[in-house]
Design a protein around this motif. Structure first.
Motif, PDB file in Angstrom:
ATOM      1  N   GLU A 106       4.063  -8.058  -2.143  1.00  0.00           N
ATOM      2  CA  GLU A 106       3.826  -6.363  -2.649  1.00  0.00           C
ATOM      3  C   GLU A 106       2.345  -5.414  -1.539  1.00  0.00           C
ATOM      4  N   GLN A 107       2.076  -6.847  -1.164  1.00  0.00           N
ATOM      5  CA  GLN A 107       0.933  -6.477   0.049  1.00  0.00           C
ATOM      6  C   GLN A 107       1.487  -5.549   1.702  1.00  0.00           C
ATOM      7  N   ALA A 108       1.879  -6.428   1.745  1.00  0.00           N
ATOM      8  CA  ALA A 108       3.141  -5.713   2.814  1.00  0.00           C
ATOM      9  C   ALA A 108       3.371  -4.641   3.138  1.00  0.00           C
ATOM     10  N   VAL A 109       3.942  -4.202   1.839  1.00  0.00           N
ATOM     11  CA  VAL A 109       5.187  -2.614   1.212  1.00  0.00           C
ATOM     12  C   VAL A 109       3.703  -2.112   1.761  1.00  0.00           C
ATOM     13  N   LEU A 110       2.889  -2.353   0.701  1.00  0.00           N
ATOM     14  CA  LEU A 110       1.542  -1.405   1.000  1.00  0.00           C
ATOM     15  C   LEU A 110       0.732  -1.805   1.857  1.00  0.00           C
ATOM     16  N   LEU A 111       0.214  -2.248   2.878  1.00  0.00           N
ATOM     17  CA  LEU A 111      -0.464  -2.395   3.936  1.00  0.00           C
ATOM     18  C   LEU A 111      -0.057  -2.252   5.351  1.00  0.00           C
ATOM     19  N   THR A 135      -6.938  -9.603   5.665  1.00  0.00           N
ATOM     20  CA  THR A 135      -7.444 -10.372   6.795  1.00  0.00           C
ATOM     21  C   THR A 135      -8.095  -9.938   7.384  1.00  0.00           C
ATOM     22  N   ARG A 136      -7.078  -9.987   8.839  1.00  0.00           N
ATOM     23  CA  ARG A 136      -7.128  -9.294  10.192  1.00  0.00           C
ATOM     24  C   ARG A 136      -7.472  -7.784  10.509  1.00  0.00           C
ATOM     25  N   LEU A 137      -6.483  -7.998   9.539  1.00  0.00           N
ATOM     26  CA  LEU A 137      -6.316  -5.854   9.807  1.00  0.00           C
ATOM     27  C   LEU A 137      -7.035  -5.264   9.402  1.00  0.00           C
ATOM     28  N   VAL A 138      -7.868  -5.641   8.897  1.00  0.00           N
ATOM     29  CA  VAL A 138      -8.552  -5.023   7.387  1.00  0.00           C
ATOM     30  C   VAL A 138      -9.226  -3.908   7.808  1.00  0.00           C
ATOM     31  N   PRO A 139     -10.229  -3.647   8.920  1.00  0.00           N
ATOM     32  CA  PRO A 139     -11.017  -2.241   9.675  1.00  0.00           C
ATOM     33  C   PRO A 139      -9.334  -0.927   9.468  1.00  0.00           C
ATOM     34  N   TRP A 141      -6.916  -0.834   7.620  1.00  0.00           N
ATOM     35  CA  TRP A 141      -6.028   0.174   6.102  1.00  0.00           C
ATOM     36  C   TRP A 141      -7.456   0.506   5.093  1.00  0.00           C
ATOM     37  N   GLU A 142      -9.108  -0.112   5.205  1.00  0.00           N
ATOM     38  CA  GLU A 142     -10.226   0.302   4.806  1.00  0.00           C
ATOM     39  C   GLU A 142      -9.912   1.809   4.107  1.00  0.00           C
ATOM     40  N   ASP A 143     -10.524   2.515   5.455  1.00  0.00           N
ATOM     41  CA  ASP A 143     -10.683   3.965   5.308  1.00  0.00           C
ATOM     42  C   ASP A 143      -9.312   4.526   4.967  1.00  0.00           C
ATOM     43  N   GLU A 144      -8.775   4.320   4.775  1.00  0.00           N
ATOM     44  CA  GLU A 144      -6.896   5.169   4.181  1.00  0.00           C
ATOM     45  C   GLU A 144      -6.514   4.761   3.090  1.00  0.00           C
ATOM     46  N   MET A 145      -7.343   3.414   2.457  1.00  0.00           N
ATOM     47  CA  MET A 145      -7.422   2.461   1.183  1.00  0.00           C
ATOM     48  C   MET A 145      -8.081   3.453   0.702  1.00  0.00           C
TER      49      MET A 145
END
Length: 161
Positions: A106-111, A135-139, A141-145
């Motif tokens: 689910e995390q892979a599908v979402l992010l 963890t590594r790619l938080v910046p 996807w963080e703004d979009e989420m």
């Protein structure tokens, strides 16, 4: 020209290696296509909204009974309010926590659609994808989420007709 049998000590041909890595990714993609990405976004938003709804407001204000109402107030006031940055950091933490509670696929599908995957491996399993995305790619996807969650917060605060 004589065709010699392949030497088993030599590394696999580069194109075969790439093919095998892509095949593994294709196998994971079949699983990922079974998920409804919009539903995953909704679940993350619902989790974050539930947290804010259950929390008290960080400062007393007339007519604001919980953290969700305070978040709505901040969205109207904008970033000029002193608690805005702290509340946005809390929102990001809660979003991260809600994403981490999803299972690996689910995390892979979402992010995955929210990040640049150019330099990422194609032979990872779902748990490796989830860990790197989370963890590594938080910046990335963080703004979009944050935008998705805040839009849902605005909808939750809108008066019903």
């Amino acid at each position: 020209m004589v065709n010699l049998p392949p030497n088993e000590d030599e590394p696999q041909d580069r194109s075969d290696e790439l093919f095998n890595r892509l095949r593994l990714l294709g196998s994971a993609a079949r699983t990922w296509l079974q998920f409804d990405r919009a539903e995953l976004k909704r679940r993350v938003c619902d989790r974050v909204i539930a947290h804010f709804r259950a929390a008290p407001p960080p400062e007393p204000r007339e007519g604001i009974e919980n953290g969700l109402a305070f978040l709505g107030f901040l969205l109207q006031e904008g970033s000029a309010h002193g608690l805005y940055d702290a509340t946005m950091r809390q929102l990001d933490r809660m979003t991260f926590k809600a994403v981490a509670e999803l299972d690996d696929d689910e995390q892979a599908v979402l992010l995955l659609p929210m990040v640049d995957v150019e330099d990422l491996a194609t032979d990872w399993d779902a748990s490796e994808w989830a860990k790197v995305l989370r963890t590594r790619l938080v910046p990335e996807w963080e703004d979009e989420m944050r935008s998705i969650v805040l839009h849902r917060v605005e909808l939750a605060q809108a008066p019903t007709a």
